[in-house]
Design a protein around this motif. Structure first.
Motif, PDB file in Angstrom:
ATOM      1  N   HIS A   3       0.842  -1.193   0.000  1.00 22.82           N
ATOM      2  CA  HIS A   3       0.000   0.000   0.000  1.00 22.82           C
ATOM      3  C   HIS A   3       0.881   1.248   0.000  1.00 22.82           C
ATOM      4  O   HIS A   3       1.888   1.316   0.709  1.00 22.82           O
ATOM      5  CB  HIS A   3      -0.905   0.000   1.231  1.00 22.82           C
ATOM      6  N   LEU A   4       0.511   2.222  -0.797  1.00 23.38           N
ATOM      7  CA  LEU A   4       1.272   3.469  -0.913  1.00 23.38           C
ATOM      8  C   LEU A   4       0.499   4.613  -0.252  1.00 23.38           C
ATOM      9  O   LEU A   4      -0.733   4.586  -0.203  1.00 23.38           O
ATOM     10  CB  LEU A   4       1.519   3.787  -2.395  1.00 23.38           C
ATOM     11  N   PRO A   5       1.220   5.603   0.288  1.00 25.32           N
ATOM     12  CA  PRO A   5       2.672   5.796   0.206  1.00 25.32           C
ATOM     13  C   PRO A   5       3.461   5.236   1.378  1.00 25.32           C
ATOM     14  O   PRO A   5       4.678   5.201   1.341  1.00 25.32           O
ATOM     15  CB  PRO A   5       2.789   7.318   0.194  1.00 25.32           C
ATOM     16  N   LEU A   6       2.800   4.782   2.461  1.00 25.65           N
ATOM     17  CA  LEU A   6       3.509   4.448   3.695  1.00 25.65           C
ATOM     18  C   LEU A   6       3.529   2.961   4.013  1.00 25.65           C
ATOM     19  O   LEU A   6       4.275   2.532   4.881  1.00 25.65           O
ATOM     20  CB  LEU A   6       2.868   5.200   4.878  1.00 25.65           C
ATOM     21  N   GLY A   7       2.750   2.161   3.357  1.00 21.08           N
ATOM     22  CA  GLY A   7       2.633   0.755   3.705  1.00 21.08           C
ATOM     23  C   GLY A   7       1.239   0.511   4.265  1.00 21.08           C
ATOM     24  O   GLY A   7       0.380   1.402   4.269  1.00 21.08           O
ATOM     25  N   PRO A   8       0.955  -0.694   4.715  1.00 20.38           N
ATOM     26  CA  PRO A   8       1.842  -1.841   4.914  1.00 20.38           C
ATOM     27  C   PRO A   8       2.043  -2.653   3.645  1.00 20.38           C
ATOM     28  O   PRO A   8       1.441  -2.376   2.602  1.00 20.38           O
ATOM     29  CB  PRO A   8       1.083  -2.663   5.950  1.00 20.38           C
ATOM     30  N   THR A   9       2.902  -3.674   3.742  1.00 18.09           N
ATOM     31  CA  THR A   9       3.114  -4.644   2.673  1.00 18.09           C
ATOM     32  C   THR A   9       2.779  -6.023   3.221  1.00 18.09           C
ATOM     33  O   THR A   9       3.251  -6.396   4.286  1.00 18.09           O
ATOM     34  CB  THR A   9       4.569  -4.606   2.182  1.00 18.09           C
ATOM     35  N   ILE A  10       1.954  -6.753   2.481  1.00 18.08           N
ATOM     36  CA  ILE A  10       1.493  -8.067   2.937  1.00 18.08           C
ATOM     37  C   ILE A  10       1.951  -9.124   1.937  1.00 18.08           C
ATOM     38  O   ILE A  10       1.899  -8.904   0.724  1.00 18.08           O
ATOM     39  CB  ILE A  10      -0.043  -8.068   3.122  1.00 18.08           C
ATOM     40  N   LYS A  48      -1.944 -18.059   1.432  1.00 20.42           N
ATOM     41  CA  LYS A  48      -1.482 -18.322   2.799  1.00 20.42           C
ATOM     42  C   LYS A  48      -0.616 -17.152   3.239  1.00 20.42           C
ATOM     43  O   LYS A  48       0.437 -16.881   2.662  1.00 20.42           O
ATOM     44  CB  LYS A  48      -0.678 -19.621   2.838  1.00 20.42           C
ATOM     45  N   LEU A  49      -1.061 -16.438   4.262  1.00 21.86           N
ATOM     46  CA  LEU A  49      -0.322 -15.281   4.761  1.00 21.86           C
ATOM     47  C   LEU A  49       0.945 -15.735   5.478  1.00 21.86           C
ATOM     48  O   LEU A  49       0.920 -16.665   6.275  1.00 21.86           O
ATOM     49  CB  LEU A  49      -1.206 -14.488   5.729  1.00 21.86           C
ATOM     50  N   TYR A  50       2.080 -15.054   5.185  1.00 20.30           N
ATOM     51  CA  TYR A  50       3.284 -15.358   5.961  1.00 20.30           C
ATOM     52  C   TYR A  50       4.016 -14.128   6.478  1.00 20.30           C
ATOM     53  O   TYR A  50       4.926 -14.261   7.282  1.00 20.30           O
ATOM     54  CB  TYR A  50       4.253 -16.252   5.175  1.00 20.30           C
ATOM     55  N   ARG A  51       3.622 -12.914   6.082  1.00 24.42           N
ATOM     56  CA  ARG A  51       4.281 -11.742   6.658  1.00 24.42           C
ATOM     57  C   ARG A  51       3.460 -10.484   6.396  1.00 24.42           C
ATOM     58  O   ARG A  51       2.844 -10.346   5.337  1.00 24.42           O
ATOM     59  CB  ARG A  51       5.684 -11.552   6.068  1.00 24.42           C
ATOM     60  N   ILE A  52       3.454  -9.580   7.370  1.00 21.38           N
ATOM     61  CA  ILE A  52       2.964  -8.214   7.179  1.00 21.38           C
ATOM     62  C   ILE A  52       4.076  -7.279   7.633  1.00 21.38           C
ATOM     63  O   ILE A  52       4.553  -7.374   8.765  1.00 21.38           O
ATOM     64  CB  ILE A  52       1.684  -7.931   7.983  1.00 21.38           C
ATOM     65  N   ARG A  53       4.502  -6.392   6.748  1.00 27.52           N
ATOM     66  CA  ARG A  53       5.599  -5.476   7.049  1.00 27.52           C
ATOM     67  C   ARG A  53       5.074  -4.047   7.096  1.00 27.52           C
ATOM     68  O   ARG A  53       4.293  -3.632   6.230  1.00 27.52           O
ATOM     69  CB  ARG A  53       6.694  -5.600   5.986  1.00 27.52           C
ATOM     70  N   LEU A  54       5.504  -3.299   8.106  1.00 30.06           N
ATOM     71  CA  LEU A  54       5.072  -1.904   8.271  1.00 30.06           C
ATOM     72  C   LEU A  54       5.933  -0.987   7.414  1.00 30.06           C
ATOM     73  O   LEU A  54       6.759  -0.231   7.904  1.00 30.06           O
ATOM     74  CB  LEU A  54       5.160  -1.497   9.738  1.00 30.06           C
ATOM     75  N   ALA A  56      12.103  -2.140   7.313  1.00 33.68           N
ATOM     76  CA  ALA A  56      10.922  -1.793   8.113  1.00 33.68           C
ATOM     77  C   ALA A  56      10.563  -2.932   9.070  1.00 33.68           C
ATOM     78  O   ALA A  56      10.889  -4.106   8.837  1.00 33.68           O
ATOM     79  CB  ALA A  56       9.739  -1.475   7.200  1.00 33.68           C
ATOM     80  N   ASP A  57       9.875  -2.575  10.156  1.00 32.27           N
ATOM     81  CA  ASP A  57       9.492  -3.564  11.162  1.00 32.27           C
ATOM     82  C   ASP A  57       8.422  -4.505  10.613  1.00 32.27           C
ATOM     83  O   ASP A  57       7.572  -4.114   9.797  1.00 32.27           O
ATOM     84  CB  ASP A  57       8.947  -2.872  12.414  1.00 32.27           C
ATOM     85  N   ASN A  58       8.461  -5.736  11.081  1.00 36.51           N
ATOM     86  CA  ASN A  58       7.437  -6.717  10.743  1.00 36.51           C
ATOM     87  C   ASN A  58       6.310  -6.648  11.773  1.00 36.51           C
ATOM     88  O   ASN A  58       6.551  -6.724  12.971  1.00 36.51           O
ATOM     89  CB  ASN A  58       8.014  -8.129  10.714  1.00 36.51           C
ATOM     90  N   GLU A  59       5.090  -6.488  11.299  1.00 35.87           N
ATOM     91  CA  GLU A  59       3.925  -6.526  12.180  1.00 35.87           C
ATOM     92  C   GLU A  59       3.526  -7.962  12.504  1.00 35.87           C
ATOM     93  O   GLU A  59       3.061  -8.261  13.602  1.00 35.87           O
ATOM     94  CB  GLU A  59       2.756  -5.797  11.520  1.00 35.87           C
ATOM     95  N   TYR A  60       3.727  -8.852  11.525  1.00 37.17           N
ATOM     96  CA  TYR A  60       3.397 -10.272  11.726  1.00 37.17           C
ATOM     97  C   TYR A  60       4.326 -11.102  10.861  1.00 37.17           C
ATOM     98  O   TYR A  60       4.602 -10.757   9.702  1.00 37.17           O
ATOM     99  CB  TYR A  60       1.946 -10.550  11.342  1.00 37.17           C
ATOM    100  N   VAL A  61       4.829 -12.207  11.405  1.00 38.99           N
ATOM    101  CA  VAL A  61       5.620 -13.184  10.655  1.00 38.99           C
ATOM    102  C   VAL A  61       5.110 -14.568  11.032  1.00 38.99           C
ATOM    103  O   VAL A  61       4.941 -14.872  12.214  1.00 38.99           O
ATOM    104  CB  VAL A  61       7.128 -13.067  10.964  1.00 38.99           C
ATOM    105  N   LEU A  62       4.847 -15.390  10.026  1.00 37.59           N
ATOM    106  CA  LEU A  62       4.382 -16.746  10.280  1.00 37.59           C
ATOM    107  C   LEU A  62       5.530 -17.589  10.821  1.00 37.59           C
ATOM    108  O   LEU A  62       6.563 -17.746  10.175  1.00 37.59           O
ATOM    109  CB  LEU A  62       3.842 -17.373   8.985  1.00 37.59           C
TER     110      LEU A  62
END
Length: 292
Positions: free
Chosen positions: A160-167, A262-268, A276-282
């Motif tokens: 997602h732009l401009p700041l994130g997150p990235t899934i 299958k979700l394995y990461r969300i990055r801020l 950037a920090d990871n919000e979630y990691v599988l």
């Protein structure tokens, strides 16, 4: 580097710094929000104030009296990321990993048709940072990148732009439109209705927010439906058109493509911001420890 590019980079750095600062305040804001919630509940029920909020009651009572329906709820970094959702229609850039196979090219063409207001970009030799900067300059709201292994689509990244997150998702059981049996129905370009099922946890709510903000608000008479159903942390993606047979009966026609995520990461941060920090990691072995 040109003057305009340098100014754009400085602006993105400033916006990112402001976003991270607002996110850092969430902990203290959450504590204050919880205290005000306890005070409101005690006053509404006519009960004595709990001892843990008596010392801060005077300051909190003044803030409570000045709040309205918009300011009484707690805000988070998600409000900064998707503050214009439902007001501004999303605009999406769809691309691939480098040197895509013919099957991946066809899959990306179909992914592009899934999202209204989307454009497909040939990857070529562009670096990820170049793609993201170009999409920022051209006011795209999201970048969708599809990846493959040995000619089979196996990865989906949404930034997602401009700041994130990235899934980040893995793709399995991908079936293109010409793979369907019976053959796929014609694909409409109407804005689709979106069905999100079984996204009940905090993580599920986060994922559903990211996914639903890829689609604009449809018209009530649209006959196009996209369903994403969560079953044991696998997201089943299906795309249908429907026709009304009777006043209380409809008939579904699968349009495709179909696949599982299958979700394995969300990055801020955005895709190129690998620091950037990871919000979630599988971590599958940790996530199933409670079942042993």
């Amino acid at each position: 580097m040109s003057t305009s590019a340098s100014a754009s980079q400085r602006r993105q750095t400033r916006l990112r710094r402001e976003y991270m600062y607002r996110k850092s305040l969430e902990g203290s804001e959450r504590k204050a929000y919880e205290q005000k919630r306890i005070i409101r509940q005690a006053l509404a029920e006519g009960k004595p104030l709990p001892t843990e909020v008596r010392a801060s009651y005077d300051a909190m009572a003044l803030e409570i009296s000045q709040e309205d329906t918009k300011t009484e709820s707690q805000k988070s970094h998600i409000d900064d990321e998707y503050g214009d959702a439902g007001i501004v229609e999303p605009r999406i850039c769809v691309t691939t990993s480098r040197d895509p196979s013919s099957r991946l090219k066809q899959f990306v063409k179909e992914i592009k048709l899934l999202f209204p207001n989307s454009d497909r970009m040939n990857r070529g030799n562009y670096r990820t940072s170049d793609i993201m900067e170009s999409c920022r300059r051209n006011n795209y709201s999201d970048v969708v990148m599809v990846q493959e292994t040995r000619g089979e689509p196996d990865g989906l990244v949404i930034s997602h732009l401009p700041l994130g997150p990235t899934i980040f998702f893995t793709i399995s059981n991908a079936a293109l439109r010409h793979d369907l049996d019976p053959s796929a129905s014609p694909m409409s370009e109407a804005y689709p209705h979106l069905i999100l099922e079984n996204f009940t946890t905090d993580l599920g709510t986060r994922v559903s927010t990211i996914l639903k903000c890829l689609f604009p608000i449809p018209k009530a008479d649209s006959r196009r439906v996209i369903s994403i159903v969560n079953q044991n942390d696998f997201l089943s993606f299906r795309h249908h058109m429907y026709t009304k047979v009777k006043h209380d009966e409809v008939q579904l026609h699968e349009v495709g493509p179909r696949f599982e995520l299958k979700l394995y990461r969300i990055r801020l941060g955005t895709l190129e911001q690998t620091e950037a920090d990871n919000e979630y990691v599988l971590r599958p072995y940790q996530n199933t420890a409670h079942k042993r």
